[in-house]
Design a protein around this motif. Sequence first.
Motif, PDB file in Angstrom:
ATOM      1  N   VAL A 120       0.827  -1.210   0.000  1.00  0.00           N
ATOM      2  CA  VAL A 120       0.000   0.000   0.000  1.00  0.00           C
ATOM      3  C   VAL A 120       0.862   1.260   0.000  1.00  0.00           C
ATOM      4  CG1 VAL A 120      -1.793   1.277   1.252  1.00  0.00           C
ATOM      5  CG2 VAL A 120      -1.809  -1.232   1.243  1.00  0.00           C
ATOM      6  N   ALA A 121       0.593   2.138  -0.975  1.00  0.00           N
ATOM      7  CA  ALA A 121       1.189   3.474  -0.974  1.00  0.00           C
ATOM      8  C   ALA A 121       0.086   4.425  -0.516  1.00  0.00           C
ATOM      9  CB  ALA A 121       1.666   3.846  -2.366  1.00  0.00           C
ATOM     10  N   THR A 122       0.418   5.321   0.395  1.00  0.00           N
ATOM     11  CA  THR A 122      -0.584   6.232   0.936  1.00  0.00           C
ATOM     12  C   THR A 122      -0.209   7.675   0.615  1.00  0.00           C
ATOM     13  OG1 THR A 122      -1.040   4.690   2.729  1.00  0.00           O
ATOM     14  CG2 THR A 122      -1.801   6.960   3.033  1.00  0.00           C
ATOM     15  N   ILE A 123      -1.179   8.387   0.039  1.00  0.00           N
ATOM     16  CA  ILE A 123      -0.980   9.816  -0.257  1.00  0.00           C
ATOM     17  C   ILE A 123      -1.623  10.612   0.873  1.00  0.00           C
ATOM     18  CG2 ILE A 123      -1.446  11.684  -1.882  1.00  0.00           C
ATOM     19  CD1 ILE A 123      -1.793   9.550  -4.068  1.00  0.00           C
ATOM     20  N   LEU A 124      -0.855  11.495   1.451  1.00  0.00           N
ATOM     21  CA  LEU A 124      -1.341  12.375   2.517  1.00  0.00           C
ATOM     22  C   LEU A 124      -1.340  13.795   1.957  1.00  0.00           C
ATOM     23  CD1 LEU A 124       0.640  11.545   5.782  1.00  0.00           C
ATOM     24  CD2 LEU A 124      -1.759  12.200   5.690  1.00  0.00           C
ATOM     25  N   ASN A 125      -2.511  14.452   1.970  1.00  0.00           N
ATOM     26  CA  ASN A 125      -2.486  15.839   1.501  1.00  0.00           C
ATOM     27  C   ASN A 125      -2.325  16.791   2.674  1.00  0.00           C
ATOM     28  OD1 ASN A 125      -4.977  16.161   2.683  1.00  0.00           O
ATOM     29  ND2 ASN A 125      -6.126  16.103   0.748  1.00  0.00           N
ATOM     30  N   LYS A 126      -2.317  18.089   2.375  1.00  0.00           N
ATOM     31  CA  LYS A 126      -2.042  19.066   3.428  1.00  0.00           C
ATOM     32  C   LYS A 126      -3.137  19.109   4.487  1.00  0.00           C
ATOM     33  CE  LYS A 126       0.995  22.409   1.179  1.00  0.00           C
ATOM     34  NZ  LYS A 126       1.024  23.671   0.406  1.00  0.00           N
ATOM     35  N   LYS A 127      -4.342  18.725   4.087  1.00  0.00           N
ATOM     36  CA  LYS A 127      -5.449  18.730   5.052  1.00  0.00           C
ATOM     37  C   LYS A 127      -5.377  17.510   5.974  1.00  0.00           C
ATOM     38  CE  LYS A 127      -8.425  20.325   1.464  1.00  0.00           C
ATOM     39  NZ  LYS A 127      -9.560  19.882   0.671  1.00  0.00           N
ATOM     40  N   GLY A 128      -4.432  16.640   5.683  1.00  0.00           N
ATOM     41  CA  GLY A 128      -4.333  15.440   6.520  1.00  0.00           C
ATOM     42  C   GLY A 128      -5.186  14.301   6.006  1.00  0.00           C
ATOM     43  N   GLU A 129      -5.783  14.469   4.833  1.00  0.00           N
ATOM     44  CA  GLU A 129      -6.586  13.392   4.255  1.00  0.00           C
ATOM     45  C   GLU A 129      -5.672  12.324   3.665  1.00  0.00           C
ATOM     46  OE1 GLU A 129     -10.374  16.157   2.847  1.00  0.00           O
ATOM     47  OE2 GLU A 129      -8.659  15.879   1.513  1.00  0.00           O
ATOM     48  N   MET A 130      -6.077  11.082   3.852  1.00  0.00           N
ATOM     49  CA  MET A 130      -5.256   9.976   3.356  1.00  0.00           C
ATOM     50  C   MET A 130      -5.959   9.245   2.231  1.00  0.00           C
ATOM     51  SD  MET A 130      -3.472   7.946   6.376  1.00  0.00           S
ATOM     52  CE  MET A 130      -2.619   8.732   7.712  1.00  0.00           C
ATOM     53  N   ARG A 131      -5.162   8.848   1.252  1.00  0.00           N
ATOM     54  CA  ARG A 131      -5.711   8.030   0.172  1.00  0.00           C
ATOM     55  C   ARG A 131      -4.792   6.830   0.006  1.00  0.00           C
ATOM     56  NH1 ARG A 131      -5.282  10.042  -5.831  1.00  0.00           N
ATOM     57  NH2 ARG A 131      -5.926   8.123  -6.879  1.00  0.00           N
ATOM     58  N   GLU A 132      -5.358   5.656   0.200  1.00  0.00           N
ATOM     59  CA  GLU A 132      -4.540   4.442   0.133  1.00  0.00           C
ATOM     60  C   GLU A 132      -4.628   3.804  -1.246  1.00  0.00           C
ATOM     61  OE1 GLU A 132      -5.601   1.806   3.304  1.00  0.00           O
ATOM     62  OE2 GLU A 132      -4.579   3.048   4.801  1.00  0.00           O
ATOM     63  N   LEU A 133      -3.481   3.520  -1.806  1.00  0.00           N
ATOM     64  CA  LEU A 133      -3.408   2.902  -3.132  1.00  0.00           C
ATOM     65  C   LEU A 133      -2.825   1.500  -2.953  1.00  0.00           C
ATOM     66  CD1 LEU A 133      -1.661   5.942  -4.870  1.00  0.00           C
ATOM     67  CD2 LEU A 133      -4.122   5.554  -4.645  1.00  0.00           C
TER      68      LEU A 133
END
Lengths: 337, 368
Positions: A120-133
């Motif tokens: 799993v690669a996880t993208i964290l944006n500035k708002k702290g939202e996570m998106r798991e790939l």
Amino acid sequence: MAHQKAQGRLVSWDFGDFAVAAAQNGRLMAMAFGDGSIRLFDSETPDAAPTVVSAHKGACLALAADIEKGGFLSGGDDGKFLKIAAVGTVETLWEGKGKWVEHVTAHDGAGVRVFSVGKVATILNKKGEMRELTHASTVGGLAINLKGKRLAVSHYNGVSLWWLASAAAASVLEWRGSHLQPLWSADGDYLITAMQESALHGWRLSDGEHMRMTGYPSKVRNIAFTRRGHHLATTGSDSVICWPFSGSGPMGKAPVEFGTVGEGIFVSYVAANPKLDIVAAGYEDGSVLVGQPGSANTIGIIDASGSPISCMAWNPDGDRLLIGNEAGAVHFADFRG
Amino acid sequence: MADVHQIPVTVLTGYLGAGKTTLLNRVLTENHGKKYAVIVNEFGEIGIDNDLVVGADEEVFEMNNGCICCTVRGDLIRIIAGLLKRRDKFDAILVETTGLADPAPVAQTFFTDEDVRRKTKLDSIVTVVDAKHVEQRLADSGEAKEQIAFADVILINKTDLVDAETLRNVEARVRGLNPFATIYHTARADIDLDKILDRGAFDLARILEHDPCFLHGHAFDPTHDHGHDHGHDHGHDHAHEHHDHAHDHGHDHGHDHHHDAVNPVHDAEIRSISLLAETPLNEQKFDTWINDVLRTKGQDLLRAKGILNMAGKDDRFVFQAVHMVSEGNYTGAWPSKDKRKSRLVFIGRKIDPKVEAELKAGFEACVA
């Protein structure tokens, strides 16, 4: 071949732990170590002892510049994904017990931080939202293109390309085998991976055309594009093998090379200079030189120490070079006037 | 390059429920004065919180465009690279595999990946066999056979759950699949850990001293050829009858209680041979020959091991291979001059008399 001696100064330390990775974020540079520490170096004062940050409980596994000025991101075998601020404070961005955070990257323009744990690669944006790939096999490496639009995730049998700003499914570049470090060309037209077998693979994204770069006697541990992407400099041989990417592109062209310290002594790390078309090459015997693709002239930076060079990073001005080896010897080379 | 200390690696295989976890827990808890990094496939089974226990995913990767003999464990490459960066050093690595795993990719990882090979060394493959259920496993699973054929050390575990006759039959079956391994009998995986961990060249030394007659020595004799052509069970039983007491192999079985040596019950599929040369070998000739053998027959050869006496060299040349990948090194002087001879063993499939004769002739042609 002429080995000139470097002009400038060399500051050396012995920290005793495996130097895992090096990175720069403006004036500040960082190196991550096998004891879990990260050292912050001020490139304006190479003589000054670095600030030691106790980051991970086990070994550091990955390091990258953060999206915040002077900061860094690190991953460790304690399952933590950390943000190290310029002042040396540590913030845990993610933690997974019993996991290893093996790869980290970020893009300041896109405002994203990315880390990988297993598949799993996880993208964290500035708002702290996570998106798991999630991928079919373990992530071998992460790379965001220069424009900050796309994330390449390498894995077994290919690379998945994700859009950072879109929830769309990945497009997959397929090629059999285990793909490790991914790297975008500066123009974003090509994606290259270093593979588990002694080869590189590349794709031209416009039409998916494959490029195979083979003939290495050893595993290619890391690859780097020279300034403006004219050459792809690679480890894996006893000289730096450089594939030409200028003009009509790399297809069908033979590589040029430079820099040999001894027969059978392989290049273990390459770092391309951000201002000049030169590359720093570290070797398995601990020596480092700087040279130019296709040129016989090289400049010796440090002599053999016995322990392989494991990481290097240039400062943004390209006149200082941070070098680490597997035994924890660290050198800061200062080439200014 | 400066010499790098190579950390010994023990691979632990065996079917689910054979007793691997019991053994692992012992390695992790007993005071044996050594620090092990343990790579497990199931975290949950190990009831110990230990920094040096790492979970693996069993990701089997094909390299070189899918050649089956070049399959490796990608997760092991990553984990070992990570472990080697740590400050808290360890003396050895133990890799547990799942019961269903083919041991070849695990073993091949230690020969194939350069970083792993440079810093670690495959010490031995230990297979735990459940005395009560092994017959069933062998009947319904190819992996169970391979795990035994691959082993350097075999623990016949749960001996307390079977009677003496069953145990003899189990040992005969195991011996038939792998005449070269050291066999121990255990209950609850209770064994002196020194016997299975960090054993160095112990196995190879044993191979050299092995009585070839115990192997298929008689098959080298052309007059006995027919006895081995057809891989049928009874043909073998009787062919071995007359060898019964000719060799008491009690020394092989390190278990404490005495028991009679067994007649190996040969497998229809997996066979082994031992080759011997009294004359020193030419290293170049051997290299060319063995590379050709592994290239053409590696698919069927599970393991090859040998101690070789190379002409003009004072040290022993120790060789081992898993399928097509191999390594060979000079590893110190011969114990004494009179023992200087070369022995090479193969365990694999399709080793019929024709192949056996070819291997024998090829090996003998390597003499200097």
